[in-house]
Scaffold this motif. Structure first.
Motif, PDB file in Angstrom:
ATOM      1  N   GLN A 121      -6.285  10.733   2.080  1.00  0.00           N
ATOM      2  CA  GLN A 121      -4.943  10.137   1.443  1.00  0.00           C
ATOM      3  C   GLN A 121      -5.449   8.821   0.146  1.00  0.00           C
ATOM      4  OE1 GLN A 121      -1.544   9.239   3.687  1.00  0.00           O
ATOM      5  NE2 GLN A 121      -0.810  11.561   2.555  1.00  0.00           N
ATOM      6  N   THR A 122      -5.134   8.653  -1.022  1.00  0.00           N
ATOM      7  CA  THR A 122      -5.776   7.880  -2.198  1.00  0.00           C
ATOM      8  C   THR A 122      -4.307   7.349  -1.467  1.00  0.00           C
ATOM      9  OG1 THR A 122      -5.897   9.696  -3.141  1.00  0.00           O
ATOM     10  CG2 THR A 122      -5.515   7.414  -3.954  1.00  0.00           C
ATOM     11  N   THR A 123      -4.846   5.729  -1.248  1.00  0.00           N
ATOM     12  CA  THR A 123      -3.570   4.810  -0.996  1.00  0.00           C
ATOM     13  C   THR A 123      -3.770   3.901  -2.272  1.00  0.00           C
ATOM     14  OG1 THR A 123      -4.657   4.773   1.132  1.00  0.00           O
ATOM     15  CG2 THR A 123      -3.364   2.330   0.033  1.00  0.00           C
ATOM     16  N   ALA A 163       0.910  -1.379  -0.365  1.00  0.00           N
ATOM     17  CA  ALA A 163      -0.375  -0.353   0.190  1.00  0.00           C
ATOM     18  C   ALA A 163       0.939   0.999   0.199  1.00  0.00           C
ATOM     19  CB  ALA A 163      -0.956  -0.119   0.797  1.00  0.00           C
ATOM     20  N   PRO A 166       0.715   5.637   0.077  1.00  0.00           N
ATOM     21  CA  PRO A 166       0.214   6.514  -0.007  1.00  0.00           C
ATOM     22  C   PRO A 166       0.199   7.743  -0.613  1.00  0.00           C
ATOM     23  CG  PRO A 166       0.984   5.504   2.800  1.00  0.00           C
ATOM     24  CD  PRO A 166       2.099   4.905   1.250  1.00  0.00           C
ATOM     25  N   VAL A 168      -9.290   3.095   2.886  1.00  0.00           N
ATOM     26  CA  VAL A 168      -8.560   4.298   3.898  1.00  0.00           C
ATOM     27  C   VAL A 168      -8.385   4.651   4.745  1.00  0.00           C
ATOM     28  CG1 VAL A 168      -7.776   6.707   2.831  1.00  0.00           C
ATOM     29  CG2 VAL A 168      -7.995   4.426   0.761  1.00  0.00           C
ATOM     30  N   PRO A 185      -9.873   8.266  -0.882  1.00  0.00           N
ATOM     31  CA  PRO A 185     -10.656   8.475   0.001  1.00  0.00           C
ATOM     32  C   PRO A 185     -12.132   8.504   0.298  1.00  0.00           C
ATOM     33  CG  PRO A 185      -9.055  10.559  -0.889  1.00  0.00           C
ATOM     34  CD  PRO A 185      -9.380   9.408  -2.028  1.00  0.00           C
ATOM     35  N   THR A 232       8.766  10.912   0.580  1.00  0.00           N
ATOM     36  CA  THR A 232       7.328  10.823  -0.169  1.00  0.00           C
ATOM     37  C   THR A 232       8.357   9.325  -1.001  1.00  0.00           C
ATOM     38  OG1 THR A 232       7.008  13.420  -0.400  1.00  0.00           O
ATOM     39  CG2 THR A 232       5.996  11.695  -1.155  1.00  0.00           C
ATOM     40  N   GLN A 273      -3.043   0.305  -4.390  1.00  0.00           N
ATOM     41  CA  GLN A 273      -1.998  -0.942  -3.967  1.00  0.00           C
ATOM     42  C   GLN A 273      -1.140  -1.576  -5.192  1.00  0.00           C
ATOM     43  OE1 GLN A 273      -2.365  -2.620  -0.968  1.00  0.00           O
ATOM     44  NE2 GLN A 273      -3.953  -1.275   0.022  1.00  0.00           N
ATOM     45  N   SER A 326      -0.026  12.017  -0.907  1.00  0.00           N
ATOM     46  CA  SER A 326      -0.683  12.533  -1.042  1.00  0.00           C
ATOM     47  C   SER A 326      -0.987  14.031  -1.605  1.00  0.00           C
ATOM     48  CB  SER A 326       0.472  13.688   0.723  1.00  0.00           C
ATOM     49  OG  SER A 326       1.603  13.794  -1.086  1.00  0.00           O
TER      50      SER A 326
END
Length: 228
Positions: free
Chosen positions: A195-197, A130, A132, A191, A186, A219, A199, A134
């Protein structure tokens, strides 16, 4: 007394009207014509029969990525004419879909499912990580797409260092051509926070670097369009 002799006029020959004869089976022209007609009919029948010679095969009902369990509900059956290529694709007839199958490669929604695209869970070597995100995520990053994963470290002051290739603080690529297994926006139950995750399926050789970067001060980001 003088006698005048007149020439005797002979009658003109009567023109003979040619009689049309019916063609017989012995006429070679008729035999050739019949052969051409029969050949055309046979060829047309063969083409039509070949066009109708279809077989049922599976297509993906949605995008499949490595590691996804594949059941009958994940597939649809369509009739297609594949000719000699039919044995390369998964079909409901014969061995068909076996229990416990998982995808071992990406199959897009609506694509024919190659037999080599399914296997056992032990055949899948990539691992889902995963990541993340931002910032704003490119719309090219979606399930089944390929991405490069990069790490941008931070300087001691907290600002991002934009150094050269030999600079320890320069951005570096962690893995290339990784497949996106899922994008959690989001608001999704998967989640936490805003933040969008993403995979990402990471190969074993790249896994330590990716995990270390996720734990480091910096980052981790994904860039679309990576190639293996």
């Amino acid at each position: 007394m003088t006698t005048t002799l007149r020439p005797t006029l002979e009658p003109l020959p009567t023109p003979v009207t040619p009689r049309l004869r019916r063609p017989t089976w012995r006429d070679p022209r008729l035999l050739v014509g019949c052969a051409l007609v029969a050949g055309s009919v046979a060829l047309g029948a063969t083409v039509v029969s070949s066009a109708r010679d279809t077989a049922p095969v599976y297509v993906a009902a949605h995008d499949l990525v490595p590691g996804d369990p594949v059941e009958a509900s994940d597939l649809r059956v369509v009739d297609v004419n594949l000719g000699g290529e039919a044995s390369r694709y998964l079909a409901p007839e014969g061995d068909g879909l076996t229990a416990g199958s998982v995808a071992t490669s990406v199959v897009r929604s609506g694509e024919l499912v190659p037999r080599t695209a399914l296997g056992k869970e032990s055949d899948v070597t990539v691992r889902a990580v995963a990541v993340p995100v931002s910032g704003t995520l490119s719309d090219r990053v979606r399930t089944g797409s390929t991405v490069d994963v990069w790490f941008v470290p931070k300087a001691a002051s907290g600002t991002v260092v934009a150094g050269g290739a030999d600079d320890a603080g320069a951005p570096r690529r962690l893995t290339q051509g990784a497949v996106v297994a899922q994008v959690d926006e989001p608001g999704s139950s998967l989640v936490v926070g805003g933040q969008t995750t993403v995979q990402v399926l990471v190969r074993p050789g790249d896994l330590p670097a990716v995990l270390a970067a996720l734990a480091a001060d910096g980052t981790v980001t994904v860039v679309p369009g990576g190639a293996k």
